[in-house]
Design an enzyme around this catalytic site. Structure first.
Site, PDB file in Angstrom:
ATOM      1  N   HIS A  10       0.818  -1.208   0.000  1.00 12.30           N
ATOM      2  CA  HIS A  10       0.000   0.000   0.000  1.00 12.30           C
ATOM      3  C   HIS A  10       0.854   1.261   0.000  1.00 12.30           C
ATOM      4  O   HIS A  10       0.616   2.185  -0.775  1.00 12.30           O
ATOM      5  CB  HIS A  10      -0.935   0.009   1.209  1.00 12.30           C
ATOM      6  CG  HIS A  10      -1.883   1.158   1.199  1.00 12.30           C
ATOM      7  ND1 HIS A  10      -1.546   2.418   1.676  1.00 12.30           N
ATOM      8  CD2 HIS A  10      -3.139   1.256   0.743  1.00 12.30           C
ATOM      9  CE1 HIS A  10      -2.564   3.227   1.519  1.00 12.30           C
ATOM     10  NE2 HIS A  10      -3.557   2.550   0.955  1.00 12.30           N
ATOM     11  N   GLU A  48       7.494   5.674  -2.852  1.00 12.03           N
ATOM     12  CA  GLU A  48       8.046   5.437  -4.190  1.00 12.03           C
ATOM     13  C   GLU A  48       8.842   4.146  -4.199  1.00 12.03           C
ATOM     14  O   GLU A  48       9.390   3.768  -3.167  1.00 12.03           O
ATOM     15  CB  GLU A  48       8.944   6.617  -4.585  1.00 12.03           C
ATOM     16  CG  GLU A  48       8.214   7.942  -4.715  1.00 12.03           C
ATOM     17  CD  GLU A  48       7.214   7.976  -5.856  1.00 12.03           C
ATOM     18  OE1 GLU A  48       7.450   7.266  -6.873  1.00 12.03           O
ATOM     19  OE2 GLU A  48       6.210   8.670  -5.747  1.00 12.03           O
TER      20      GLU A  48
END
Length: 121
Positions: A10, A48
């Site tokens: 997530h 990221e």
């Protein structure tokens, strides 16, 4: 054909949680026994690389087949809708590459013994 594995979590505002996923993926890479030439983490949000960026990166490294493994416990909206949509974004950027969406972690039959072992420890 070079194969890659992209493990999708997530993502968290808490960087230590994101790093925990990256470390898990590094251990998975070590234990994969060369099944995948490249193994990396990607995040749906808040961290990221993004899913499309990670997929494009492994393709640019030479992968012709990418397996996307959702590191999620249930088949909620993220697994059912969001991750496939992110894969589609990568396919727009790099069409023609075979991308396989694996089952999510919580759907594995290995989950029951794992949970029981955790409860007993």
């Amino acid at each position: 054909m070079m194969k890659a594995l992209v493990v999708v979590a997530h993502g968290s505002r808490r960087e230590a949680s994101n790093e925990e996923v990256r470390e898990l993926v590094a251990r998975l890479d070590e234990s994969a026994g060369g099944s995948f030439a490249v193994v990396c983490a990607a995040f749906l949000e808040l961290a990221e690389p993004s899913i499309p960026d990670a997929i494009v990166d492994v393709i640019d490294q030479g992968a012709g087949h990418v397996t996307v493994l959702p590191y999620f416990l249930s088949a909620g909206r993220h697994v059912a809708t969001d991750i496939p949509a992110e894969i589609d974004k990568a396919l727009v950027r790099r069409p023609g590459v075979e991308i396989h969406l694996a089952g999510y972690a919580g759907s594995s039959k290995a989950m029951l013994p794992l949970l029981l072992n955790l409860a007993k420890s």
